[in-house]
Design a protein around this motif. Structure first.
Motif, PDB file in Angstrom:
ATOM      1  N   ASP A   1      57.657  63.534 -10.288  1.00 54.54           N
ATOM      2  CA  ASP A   1      58.330  62.980  -9.111  1.00 54.54           C
ATOM      3  C   ASP A   1      57.606  63.392  -7.838  1.00 54.54           C
ATOM      4  OD1 ASP A   1      60.246  63.437 -11.396  1.00 54.54           O
ATOM      5  OD2 ASP A   1      61.567  62.275 -10.091  1.00 54.54           O
ATOM      6  N   SER A   2      57.216  64.668  -7.778  1.00 50.57           N
ATOM      7  CA  SER A   2      56.552  65.158  -6.581  1.00 50.57           C
ATOM      8  C   SER A   2      55.206  64.470  -6.372  1.00 50.57           C
ATOM      9  CB  SER A   2      56.355  66.676  -6.678  1.00 50.57           C
ATOM     10  OG  SER A   2      57.591  67.351  -6.590  1.00 50.57           O
ATOM     11  N   LEU A   3      54.473  64.230  -7.454  1.00 46.83           N
ATOM     12  CA  LEU A   3      53.180  63.552  -7.310  1.00 46.83           C
ATOM     13  C   LEU A   3      53.373  62.127  -6.799  1.00 46.83           C
ATOM     14  CD1 LEU A   3      50.146  63.663  -7.639  1.00 46.83           C
ATOM     15  CD2 LEU A   3      50.429  63.036 -10.047  1.00 46.83           C
ATOM     16  N   LEU A   4      54.395  61.464  -7.266  1.00 47.88           N
ATOM     17  CA  LEU A   4      54.660  60.103  -6.790  1.00 47.88           C
ATOM     18  C   LEU A   4      55.120  60.120  -5.331  1.00 47.88           C
ATOM     19  CD1 LEU A   4      54.618  57.169  -7.604  1.00 47.88           C
ATOM     20  CD2 LEU A   4      56.975  57.401  -8.427  1.00 47.88           C
ATOM     21  N   TYR A   5      55.956  61.085  -4.966  1.00 46.11           N
ATOM     22  CA  TYR A   5      56.373  61.205  -3.567  1.00 46.11           C
ATOM     23  C   TYR A   5      55.208  61.605  -2.675  1.00 46.11           C
ATOM     24  CZ  TYR A   5      61.375  60.542  -4.346  1.00 46.11           C
ATOM     25  OH  TYR A   5      62.609  60.010  -4.636  1.00 46.11           O
ATOM     26  N   LEU A   6      54.230  62.331  -3.239  1.00 44.68           N
ATOM     27  CA  LEU A   6      53.046  62.661  -2.463  1.00 44.68           C
ATOM     28  C   LEU A   6      52.306  61.388  -2.052  1.00 44.68           C
ATOM     29  CD1 LEU A   6      51.083  64.795  -1.347  1.00 44.68           C
ATOM     30  CD2 LEU A   6      49.962  64.813  -3.580  1.00 44.68           C
ATOM     31  N   SER A   7      52.264  60.411  -2.945  1.00 44.84           N
ATOM     32  CA  SER A   7      51.625  59.140  -2.587  1.00 44.84           C
ATOM     33  C   SER A   7      52.401  58.455  -1.453  1.00 44.84           C
ATOM     34  CB  SER A   7      51.563  58.219  -3.810  1.00 44.84           C
ATOM     35  OG  SER A   7      52.852  57.764  -4.192  1.00 44.84           O
ATOM     36  N   GLU A   8      53.732  58.612  -1.457  1.00 44.91           N
ATOM     37  CA  GLU A   8      54.534  58.008  -0.384  1.00 44.91           C
ATOM     38  C   GLU A   8      54.271  58.686   0.954  1.00 44.91           C
ATOM     39  OE1 GLU A   8      58.662  57.475  -1.093  1.00 44.91           O
ATOM     40  OE2 GLU A   8      58.380  56.535  -3.053  1.00 44.91           O
ATOM     41  N   THR A   9      54.078  60.005   0.938  1.00 48.19           N
ATOM     42  CA  THR A   9      53.774  60.682   2.206  1.00 48.19           C
ATOM     43  C   THR A   9      52.422  60.231   2.741  1.00 48.19           C
ATOM     44  OG1 THR A   9      52.745  62.578   1.087  1.00 48.19           O
ATOM     45  CG2 THR A   9      55.103  62.700   1.509  1.00 48.19           C
ATOM     46  N   MET A  10      51.442  60.014   1.839  1.00 54.43           N
ATOM     47  CA  MET A  10      50.144  59.532   2.303  1.00 54.43           C
ATOM     48  C   MET A  10      50.253  58.105   2.849  1.00 54.43           C
ATOM     49  SD  MET A  10      48.040  62.054   1.847  1.00 54.43           S
ATOM     50  CE  MET A  10      49.431  63.136   2.240  1.00 54.43           C
ATOM     51  N   ILE A  11      51.086  57.295   2.232  1.00 51.25           N
ATOM     52  CA  ILE A  11      51.315  55.938   2.748  1.00 51.25           C
ATOM     53  C   ILE A  11      51.942  56.008   4.124  1.00 51.25           C
ATOM     54  CG2 ILE A  11      52.639  53.822   2.404  1.00 51.25           C
ATOM     55  CD1 ILE A  11      52.292  54.226  -0.616  1.00 51.25           C
ATOM     56  N   ALA A  12      52.930  56.905   4.282  1.00 52.99           N
ATOM     57  CA  ALA A  12      53.597  57.038   5.581  1.00 52.99           C
ATOM     58  C   ALA A  12      52.634  57.529   6.651  1.00 52.99           C
ATOM     59  CB  ALA A  12      54.776  57.999   5.459  1.00 52.99           C
ATOM     60  N   LEU A  13      51.649  58.319   6.259  1.00 51.47           N
ATOM     61  CA  LEU A  13      50.657  58.829   7.205  1.00 51.47           C
ATOM     62  C   LEU A  13      49.497  57.863   7.404  1.00 51.47           C
ATOM     63  CD1 LEU A  13      50.543  62.557   6.028  1.00 51.47           C
ATOM     64  CD2 LEU A  13      51.549  61.683   8.138  1.00 51.47           C
ATOM     65  N   GLY A  14      49.498  56.736   6.671  1.00 48.37           N
ATOM     66  CA  GLY A  14      48.436  55.752   6.811  1.00 48.37           C
ATOM     67  C   GLY A  14      47.146  56.151   6.120  1.00 48.37           C
ATOM     68  N   ASP A  15      47.211  57.088   5.198  1.00 51.62           N
ATOM     69  CA  ASP A  15      46.019  57.543   4.474  1.00 51.62           C
ATOM     70  C   ASP A  15      45.963  56.828   3.127  1.00 51.62           C
ATOM     71  OD1 ASP A  15      43.945  58.907   3.239  1.00 51.62           O
ATOM     72  OD2 ASP A  15      44.509  60.841   4.101  1.00 51.62           O
TER      73      ASP A  15
ATOM     74  N   CYS B   1      46.007  56.296  -2.884  1.00 53.50           N
ATOM     75  CA  CYS B   1      45.497  55.711  -4.123  1.00 53.50           C
ATOM     76  C   CYS B   1      45.130  56.803  -5.131  1.00 53.50           C
ATOM     77  CB  CYS B   1      44.287  54.833  -3.830  1.00 53.50           C
ATOM     78  SG  CYS B   1      44.676  53.288  -2.949  1.00 53.50           S
ATOM     79  N   ILE B   2      44.589  57.915  -4.631  1.00 56.15           N
ATOM     80  CA  ILE B   2      44.251  59.010  -5.536  1.00 56.15           C
ATOM     81  C   ILE B   2      45.507  59.558  -6.193  1.00 56.15           C
ATOM     82  CG2 ILE B   2      43.370  61.375  -5.635  1.00 56.15           C
ATOM     83  CD1 ILE B   2      41.390  60.605  -3.438  1.00 56.15           C
ATOM     84  N   ALA B   3      46.566  59.742  -5.408  1.00 53.23           N
ATOM     85  CA  ALA B   3      47.828  60.263  -5.943  1.00 53.23           C
ATOM     86  C   ALA B   3      48.432  59.293  -6.951  1.00 53.23           C
ATOM     87  CB  ALA B   3      48.807  60.534  -4.813  1.00 53.23           C
ATOM     88  N   LEU B   4      48.369  58.000  -6.659  1.00 47.91           N
ATOM     89  CA  LEU B   4      48.921  57.006  -7.584  1.00 47.91           C
ATOM     90  C   LEU B   4      48.123  56.973  -8.890  1.00 47.91           C
ATOM     91  CD1 LEU B   4      49.710  54.101  -5.089  1.00 47.91           C
ATOM     92  CD2 LEU B   4      51.373  55.435  -6.387  1.00 47.91           C
ATOM     93  N   ALA B   5      46.797  57.046  -8.778  1.00 45.38           N
ATOM     94  CA  ALA B   5      45.967  57.047  -9.986  1.00 45.38           C
ATOM     95  C   ALA B   5      46.239  58.293 -10.821  1.00 45.38           C
ATOM     96  CB  ALA B   5      44.490  56.962  -9.602  1.00 45.38           C
ATOM     97  N   GLU B   6      46.388  59.434 -10.155  1.00 48.05           N
ATOM     98  CA  GLU B   6      46.680  60.680 -10.870  1.00 48.05           C
ATOM     99  C   GLU B   6      48.038  60.603 -11.563  1.00 48.05           C
ATOM    100  OE1 GLU B   6      45.351  64.780 -11.599  1.00 48.05           O
ATOM    101  OE2 GLU B   6      44.364  63.039 -10.730  1.00 48.05           O
ATOM    102  N   PHE B   7      48.995  60.005 -10.891  1.00 50.87           N
ATOM    103  CA  PHE B   7      50.333  59.877 -11.477  1.00 50.87           C
ATOM    104  C   PHE B   7      50.296  58.984 -12.714  1.00 50.87           C
ATOM    105  CE2 PHE B   7      54.265  57.417 -11.865  1.00 50.87           C
ATOM    106  CZ  PHE B   7      55.190  58.433 -12.041  1.00 50.87           C
ATOM    107  N   GLY B   8      49.641  57.823 -12.609  1.00 49.90           N
ATOM    108  CA  GLY B   8      49.584  56.913 -13.746  1.00 49.90           C
ATOM    109  C   GLY B   8      48.856  57.500 -14.939  1.00 49.90           C
ATOM    110  N   GLU B   9      47.851  58.338 -14.674  1.00 50.46           N
ATOM    111  CA  GLU B   9      47.081  58.933 -15.753  1.00 50.46           C
ATOM    112  C   GLU B   9      47.793  60.125 -16.384  1.00 50.46           C
ATOM    113  OE1 GLU B   9      42.741  61.174 -16.390  1.00 50.46           O
ATOM    114  OE2 GLU B   9      43.178  60.064 -14.560  1.00 50.46           O
TER     115      GLU B   9
END
Length: 315
Positions: A264-278, A283-291
């Motif tokens: 959950d935290s890894l997926l929310y990490l991707s959301e924080t990067m989206i919110a920050l415009g990074d 994408c790195i966080a999403l790829a790591e989560f899916g893998e």
């Protein structure tokens, strides 16, 4: 004489001891003499096995027929029994030297093995260090701008100025917070977490952050710690503070990747990067989560995962 050599040379010494028994002169003396020569030959064979290629530089010369180990030839008054005893003394002396040398060799081999094991450990550590970070570590390093695990109190990205805090909570807010009761069970750690969850669920995010921080400080190894770190990140993210939320999500994932809320935290990490415009780190966080968590990506967190992937365009 060591137990090992006693066992090895037992039959030889037993035969030699029998040779010391009193026997009649004449034909029996010749028989005992033949048996003793056989024992001496066996001792010489053992010497050649223990000291391959040995000579006088390594041990005393072998007993030979011409060696004056007996006083029989020197004096007609010396009996055959005295000759046998003298030669047995020489045999025992040789066995003692063989035993000492064997034990020295065993000790030297043990020391060499110890040094070799230490050398292998040192070489292995150097090889591991030279190999560099693994792929997951490299991904996390990319997410944190080069740091494999940023300190919680020092986010990888420069924190934005915090919004001005009000001078204090209003009486109405204080009353609403006090209305939320704290559980009282036989597990005080779980009570602390549950109270933080109730504050977060009621929308009192600053109070929830304070309570969850207290819980993690007092019970860092509690079974609910993975829930507490994840919820503390959400208490920042839901309050519009993604920069402060990101370190908690990353810390929860890195601390225990098998934890119940690490995915959950890894997926929310991707959301924080989206919110920050990074987008890159998102994408790195999403790829790591899916893998790393394919079961969550196709199960409980599927909708959230797919929604985040639709927001950003990843290569």
């Amino acid at each position: 004489m060591s137990k090992r050599f006693t066992q090895f040379f037992g039959p030889v010494l037993a035969a030699a001891a029998m040779a010391t028994m009193a026997v009649p002169a004449g034909a029996q003396d010749k028989e005992e003499e033949a048996r003793l020569r056989k024992i001496e030959a066996e001792i010489r064979a053992i010497q050649r096995q223990v000291f391959p290629g040995g000579d006088g530089r390594f041990f005393q010369p072998e007993i030979t027929a011409g060696t004056p180990t007996s006083n029989v030839a020197a004096s007609n008054s010396t009996t055959a029994v005295t000759d046998i005893l003298s030669r047995l003394d020489a045999i025992e002396g040789q066995l003692q030297r063989l035993t000492a040398r064997s034990e020295e060799n065993a000790n030297s081999i043990a020391q060499l093995n110890t040094r070799l094991a230490a050398l292998e450990v040192t070489t292995g550590a150097a090889t591991t260090e030279a190999a560099g970070p693994t792929a997951p570590s490299a991904n996390l390093s990319a997410m944190t701008g080069g740091a494999s695990q940023p300190a919680v109190s020092k986010p990888a990205t420069k924190p934005a100025p915090k919004p001005a805090e009000p001078s204090g909570p209003s009486p109405e807010r204080l009353a609403a917070v006090q209305a939320i009761t704290k559980p009282q069970t036989d597990d005080p750690g779980d009570d602390e977490y549950s109270y933080g969850f109730r504050l977060w669920d009621a929308g009192f995010f600053p109070e929830a952050r304070q309570q969850l921080t207290l819980f993690l400080e007092k019970y860092p190894s509690h079974a609910m710690a993975t829930y507490g770190r994840n919820l503390l990140g959400r208490a920042y993210l839901d309050d519009g503070m993604p920069r402060e939320a990101a370190p908690w999500f990353l810390k929860n994932y890195q601390s225990d990747k098998g934890g119940r809320r690490a995915g959950d935290s890894l997926l929310y990490l991707s959301e924080t990067m989206i919110a920050l415009g990074d987008t890159n780190r998102a994408c790195i966080a999403l790829a790591e989560f899916g893998e790393t968590y394919p079961a969550l990506a196709t199960g409980r967190l599927k909708d959230q995962y797919e929604a985040n992937r639709r927001i950003v365009t990843c290569n």
